[in-house]
Design a protein around this motif. Structure first.
Motif, short mmCIF file in Angstrom:
data_model
loop_
_atom_site.label_atom_id
_atom_site.label_comp_id
_atom_site.label_asym_id
_atom_site.label_seq_id
_atom_site.Cartn_x
_atom_site.Cartn_y
_atom_site.Cartn_z
N LEU A 150 0.83 -1.21 0.00
CA LEU A 150 0.00 0.00 0.00
C LEU A 150 0.86 1.26 0.00
CD1 LEU A 150 -2.84 -1.01 2.49
CD2 LEU A 150 -3.04 -0.63 0.02
N ALA A 151 1.90 1.27 0.82
CA ALA A 151 2.80 2.43 0.85
C ALA A 151 3.47 2.61 -0.50
CB ALA A 151 3.86 2.25 1.93
N GLY A 152 3.85 1.49 -1.13
CA GLY A 152 4.46 1.57 -2.46
C GLY A 152 3.51 2.14 -3.49
N PHE A 153 2.24 1.78 -3.40
CA PHE A 153 1.24 2.30 -4.32
C PHE A 153 1.10 3.82 -4.15
CE2 PHE A 153 -3.25 3.36 -5.28
CZ PHE A 153 -3.26 3.01 -6.63
N GLY A 154 1.11 4.26 -2.88
CA GLY A 154 1.01 5.70 -2.62
C GLY A 154 2.19 6.46 -3.17
N MET A 155 3.39 5.91 -3.04
CA MET A 155 4.58 6.58 -3.55
C MET A 155 4.64 6.57 -5.07
SD MET A 155 7.54 5.70 -0.72
CE MET A 155 6.98 4.08 -0.19
N LYS A 156 4.05 5.53 -5.67
CA LYS A 156 3.95 5.48 -7.12
C LYS A 156 3.08 6.63 -7.62
CE LYS A 156 3.92 3.60 -11.32
NZ LYS A 156 5.12 3.55 -12.20
N LEU A 157 1.97 6.89 -6.94
CA LEU A 157 1.08 7.97 -7.32
C LEU A 157 1.75 9.34 -7.14
CD1 LEU A 157 -2.34 6.81 -5.79
CD2 LEU A 157 -1.62 6.74 -8.19
N LEU A 158 2.51 9.49 -6.06
CA LEU A 158 3.13 10.78 -5.76
C LEU A 158 4.34 11.08 -6.65
CD1 LEU A 158 3.07 10.87 -1.86
CD2 LEU A 158 1.86 12.43 -3.38
N TYR A 159 5.21 10.09 -6.81
CA TYR A 159 6.52 10.35 -7.42
C TYR A 159 6.81 9.54 -8.68
CZ TYR A 159 6.91 11.87 -2.57
OH TYR A 159 6.66 12.44 -1.34
N GLY A 160 5.94 8.60 -9.02
CA GLY A 160 6.20 7.77 -10.18
C GLY A 160 7.24 6.71 -9.94
N ILE A 191 10.23 4.84 5.56
CA ILE A 191 9.37 5.37 4.50
C ILE A 191 9.75 6.80 4.16
CG2 ILE A 191 7.50 6.20 6.02
CD1 ILE A 191 5.55 5.16 3.82
N GLU A 192 10.23 7.57 5.15
CA GLU A 192 10.69 8.93 4.84
C GLU A 192 11.87 8.88 3.86
OE1 GLU A 192 11.99 13.13 6.93
OE2 GLU A 192 12.62 11.28 7.88
N MET A 193 12.81 7.96 4.09
CA MET A 193 13.96 7.85 3.19
C MET A 193 13.50 7.50 1.78
SD MET A 193 17.24 5.27 3.11
CE MET A 193 17.61 5.38 4.85
N GLN A 194 12.58 6.56 1.67
CA GLN A 194 12.11 6.16 0.35
C GLN A 194 11.40 7.31 -0.37
OE1 GLN A 194 10.99 2.05 2.34
NE2 GLN A 194 10.16 2.10 0.28
N MET A 195 10.60 8.06 0.36
CA MET A 195 9.87 9.18 -0.24
C MET A 195 10.82 10.30 -0.66
SD MET A 195 6.54 9.28 2.29
CE MET A 195 5.62 10.51 1.34
N ARG A 196 11.73 10.64 0.21
CA ARG A 196 12.65 11.74 -0.11
C ARG A 196 13.62 11.34 -1.22
NH1 ARG A 196 11.83 16.00 2.99
NH2 ARG A 196 10.94 15.76 5.06
N ALA A 197 14.02 10.08 -1.24
CA ALA A 197 14.90 9.62 -2.31
C ALA A 197 14.19 9.70 -3.65
CB ALA A 197 15.34 8.18 -2.04
N ALA A 198 12.91 9.31 -3.68
CA ALA A 198 12.14 9.37 -4.92
C ALA A 198 11.93 10.82 -5.36
CB ALA A 198 10.79 8.69 -4.72
#
Length: 260
Positions: A150-160, A191-198
């Motif tokens: 689910l978190a991965g799906f959200g990050m896909k929507l936000l950052y591709g 999850i913060e690292m993954q989001m900021r890295a993306a």
């Protein structure tokens, strides 16, 4: 002429290359005396030059077991993210930092697979996926798998950028990590690292990794309903906070390239 990496002794009878000395492994711990010694001894020292156990105030002899097995121990106080950040700051000799848990669930031999794409210049950030890898029965609960998807799906929507897991087993260029401006001191760190890295446009690679049942202690996240709830709230609140702070932008070239 091709420069050869000089081999140096690590003091334990094995040989360590200069390339390995640039890799620092960070293991956040809290009351993991039953497993940490074996975890440290299993680390491939031709890949990792320095091991820092960032201890969050263990009441058992986690620190002593880690030291006897060949790790440095850094007392960091409570907070998973705090442990990761302070150990990263202490690893001043590192070009690459690797993170893994101290419970024996991560496969130490997979460290090479995380580090090699960064060394070769293919990626800046490599994260292991337990969901895509071979999991020992009972090693992950269904809600852990679902949360990562689910978190991965959200990050896909936000950052591709698509992730399938929030696995703690990961490697990243130290300078790139410090430039992300990490601020989450709890279990929301991953999850913060993954989001900021993306969002930052880092070259991201997700690879399948084996995952085992823990060899000692109890999970601070999945070991109890209270721990699961507390970690879940932190992860969700971190996702919301970081998504507000980072304007959505897509980086198609960053799509994690999974193995066939």
């Amino acid at each position: 002429m091709v420069a050869m990496s000089q081999e140096l002794s690590d003091g334990a009878g094995s040989r360590m290359t200069d390339a390995a000395r640039a890799v620092v492994l960070i293991i956040p711990t809290l009351n993991e005396a039953a497993s940490i010694g074996a975890v440290v001894r299993a680390i491939p020292r031709d890949v990792v030059g320095r091991i820092i156990v960032a201890d969050g105030g263990s009441s058992d002899d986690t620190g002593e077991c880690a030291q006897r097995s060949g790790a440095e121990v850094l007392a960091v106080g409570r907070g998973y993210g705090r442990a990761c950040l302070l150990a990263t700051q202490a690893a001043t000799d590192a070009g690459i930092v690797v993170f893994m848990d101290g419970d024996g669930a991560d496969d130490a031999q997979a460290i090479r697979s995380l580090v090699d794409p960064i060394r070769s210049g293919v990626a800046d950030f490599v994260i292991g996926s337990r969901v895509r890898g071979e999991r020992e029965p009972g090693s992950m609960s269904w809600h852990q798998v679902a949360a990562g998807v689910l978190a991965g799906f959200g990050m896909k929507l936000l950052y591709g950028v698509r992730y399938t897991d929030m696995c703690a087993f990961r490697a990243i260029r130290r300078d790139a990590l410090l430039a992300l401006g990490m601020s989450e001191m709890t279990y929301g760190w991953n999850i913060e690292m993954q989001m900021r890295a993306a969002h930052s446009g880092l070259r991201i690679l997700e690879i399948p990794v084996p995952y085992h049942r823990r060899t000692g202690g109890s999970s601070k996240v999945a070991g109890s309903f209270r721990g699961t709830l507390r970690a879940g709230v932190r992860i969700v609140s971190t996702f919301i906070r970081v998504s507000i702070q980072t304007a959505p932008q897509r980086h198609p070239k960053q799509e994690p390239q999974g193995e066939a």
